[in-house]
Design an enzyme around this catalytic site. Structure first.
Site, PDB file in Angstrom:
ATOM      1  N   ASP A   1       0.787  -1.249   0.000  1.00  0.00           N
ATOM      2  CA  ASP A   1       0.000   0.000   0.000  1.00  0.00           C
ATOM      3  C   ASP A   1       0.821   1.303   0.000  1.00  0.00           C
ATOM      4  O   ASP A   1       1.794   1.410   0.753  1.00  0.00           O
ATOM      5  CB  ASP A   1      -0.868   0.084   1.263  1.00  0.00           C
ATOM      6  CG  ASP A   1      -1.583  -1.192   1.577  1.00  0.00           C
ATOM      7  OD1 ASP A   1      -1.523  -2.139   0.792  1.00  0.00           O
ATOM      8  OD2 ASP A   1      -2.200  -1.236   2.658  1.00  0.00           O
TER       9      ASP A   1
ATOM     10  N   PHE B   1       1.815  -1.136  10.012  1.00  0.00           N
ATOM     11  CA  PHE B   1       0.837  -1.265   8.939  1.00  0.00           C
ATOM     12  C   PHE B   1       0.457   0.121   8.392  1.00  0.00           C
ATOM     13  O   PHE B   1       0.987   1.140   8.805  1.00  0.00           O
ATOM     14  CB  PHE B   1      -0.392  -2.041   9.433  1.00  0.00           C
ATOM     15  CG  PHE B   1      -0.226  -3.550   9.347  1.00  0.00           C
ATOM     16  CD1 PHE B   1       1.024  -4.149   9.321  1.00  0.00           C
ATOM     17  CD2 PHE B   1      -1.346  -4.382   9.284  1.00  0.00           C
ATOM     18  CE1 PHE B   1       1.171  -5.537   9.233  1.00  0.00           C
ATOM     19  CE2 PHE B   1      -1.217  -5.769   9.194  1.00  0.00           C
ATOM     20  CZ  PHE B   1       0.034  -6.346   9.171  1.00  0.00           C
TER      21      PHE B   1
END
Ligand code: FRU
Length: 496
Positions: free
Chosen positions: A39, A98
């Site tokens: 991402d 994350f």
């Protein structure tokens, strides 16, 4: 564990990243310094530059122990690599840093908000993961984690929420209220995807505000990487519904990238959904993130890969994972419109134009070839001889090709990468139902070394795909079946 992991990652990428030559990378798409990328994170404008971070495992070309890689740019296309920004260092992020986002803090520092994932042994002796939202402040190169992390924990969620799936905060500042907001991906104990809203007066103390939307168990079990922005009169909430069953022509089986279109009431903090649609109809599009540019545009980029191929690293690759070309977003009739950012025009070379070319049998046009291109093809009916299917093949040689076919019968656009150099049995075809314009279709293909992004009808739809065809396969051909077409072609080579 200490910040040693960051020093180790920085030393590793300095040594091995420099061994990857430009020729081994795409021309204008972002790749990791070395190893693995997923991402885009922390997409923001800070101190006169665009900053872009990414989910990063420098040590191998597979997903593991997430760090944040870091790039800066002045035009969103020419990126300079900076040292990795974040690595696991604390109990609360020992399993990985994350996804998350970035903003400028009131005292002028660059603030990163991310999901810290902690692995711990539960009472039964089994490993469990806990996801919390954490802060790090920096000067645009070096970042220090906030001493009182985490700032948002799953215990702050309403009853009935999952404590294991709670991640990917996207932060923004509401000027009028003087408050910070973050939209975060969540799931319920019944495995229903949801997006929740939190707010803070000072970035440090946060409170739960509302649940903006839920899937009703119809759209996957968890909604990852949410975003929220208004364009025109519509509020858009991009989400990633995980593990969906296929739905008509709109959603494929597996993990999807969707947007909710509706109205977000800024007083009551409720969202009224009017539609849910795919953001991108190609094979390789996941985890988009947007930002507002200083000149007022909303620009989005995404991980150009489907999670389904994350273990399918091409043999011998020194990096794996690319981001899409940044896209300018706008709204038309409630639809999310995406166009390649206008900055790409500065990198266009060798223009070739053709007007009103009659196409029936396979046709090649002098000067229309290459693997780093901005290629626009306007397909029009050829009077009464209207075609039934029109095909463009790119990355073509005697053995390979990647095809894009428009089938008039059901107004469907087909993408096929069966012969695009993969040596794994992976998803190779996707289709998108496009607006019927009586045989006319406008296709802008952004082709780059290992990818083909197809912008349909001026950004009404997009199909993003990776390919691994050898670079010598650079042919392009056009063919009409069951009749004929007339095409206008505008081709530029992209050089950085
Ligand atoms: C989406 C995602 C995020 C998570 C990150 C981990 O691709 O699963 O939800 O934060 O990747 O790398």
């Amino acid at each position: 564990m200490t910040t040693d992991l960051l020093a180790k990652a920085r030393a590793y990428e300095a040594k091995y990243g420099s061994r990857i030559t430009d020729a081994e990378r795409p021309v204008y798409h972002v790749t990791p310094t070395v190893g693995w990328l997923n991402d885009p994170n922390g997409f923001s404008y800070f101190d006169g530059k665009y900053h872009l971070f990414y989910q990063y495992n420098p040590y191998s070309t597979t997903w593991n122990t997430m760090h944040w890689g870091h790039l800066v740019s002045e035009d969103l296309l020419h990126w300079k690599r900076l040292p990795a920004a974040l690595a696991p260092s604390e109990k609360y992020d020992n399993f990985g840093i994350f996804s998350g986002s970035a903003i400028t803090s009131p005292d002028g520092r660059h603030l990163l908000i991310y999901t810290g994932v902690e692995e711990f042994e539960n009472e039964d002796g089994n490993c469990e993961l806990r996801q919390t939202q954490c802060l790090a402040f920096g000067d645009g190169v070096d970042y220090v984690k906030y001493e009182n992390n985490p700032v948002i924990t799953p215990e702050m969620l309403p009853e009935g929420s999952s404590t294991a799936d709670f991640r990917d905060p996207k932060i923004w500042y509401e000027e009028k209220e003087g408050l910070y907001y973050a939209i975060i991906g969540a799931s319920t104990e019944e495995n229903d995807g949801a997006v929740v809203l939190f707010r803070s007066p000072d970035l440090y103390s946060w409170e739960y505000v509302s649940t903006l939307d839920k899937g009703g168990n119809d759209y996957g079990y968890m909604w990852e990487c949410p975003d929220l922005f208004r364009l025109g009169d519509t509020d858009f909430i991009p989400i990633l519904p995980m593990k969906m069953v296929a739905k008509g022509n709109e959603f494929h089986a597996g993990n999807n990238a969707a947007y909710l279109a509706g109205i977000y009431d800024r007083e009551t903090h409720t969202f009224t959904r009017k539609a849910i649609r795919s953001i991108d109809y190609g094979i390789d599009f996941y985890a988009p993130q947007s930002m507002a540019t200083p000149d007022g545009r909303r620009v989005m980029t995404a991980w150009m890969q489907t999670p389904e191929t994350m273990h399918r690293t091409p043999p011998g690759a020194k990096w794996f994972g690319q981001l899409t070309i940044p896209r300018e977003l706008s709204e038309k009739d409630g639809l999310l419109i995406q166009r390649p950012i206008r900055e790409i025009e500065a990198y266009r070379k060798d223009p070739v134009y053709y007007d009103e070319v009659f196409v029936k049998e396979c046709t090649r046009l002098t000067g229309v070839e290459g693997r780093s291109l901005d290629l626009t093809v306007r397909v029009k009916p050829a009077g009464d001889a209207l075609y039934q299917k029109f095909t463009i093949k790119v990355a073509e040689d005697e053995e390979f090709y990647t095809s894009i076919t428009y089938d008039l019968a059901d107004s469907m656009l087909y993408f096929d990468r069966t012969y695009s150099g993969f040596m794994y049995y992976i998803i190779s075809e996707r289709k998108a139902h496009v607006r019927d314009r009586g045989g006319e279709i406008l296709l802008r293909l952004m082709i780059d070394t290992f990818s083909v992004e197809i912008f349909v009808n001026d950004g009404e739809q997009v199909m993003s795909n990776t390919i691994y065809t050898r670079q010598s396969a650079d042919g392009i051909s056009f063919e009409a079946v069951g009749g004929a077409a007339v095409i206008d072609v505008e081709k530029y080579t992209i050089e950085m």
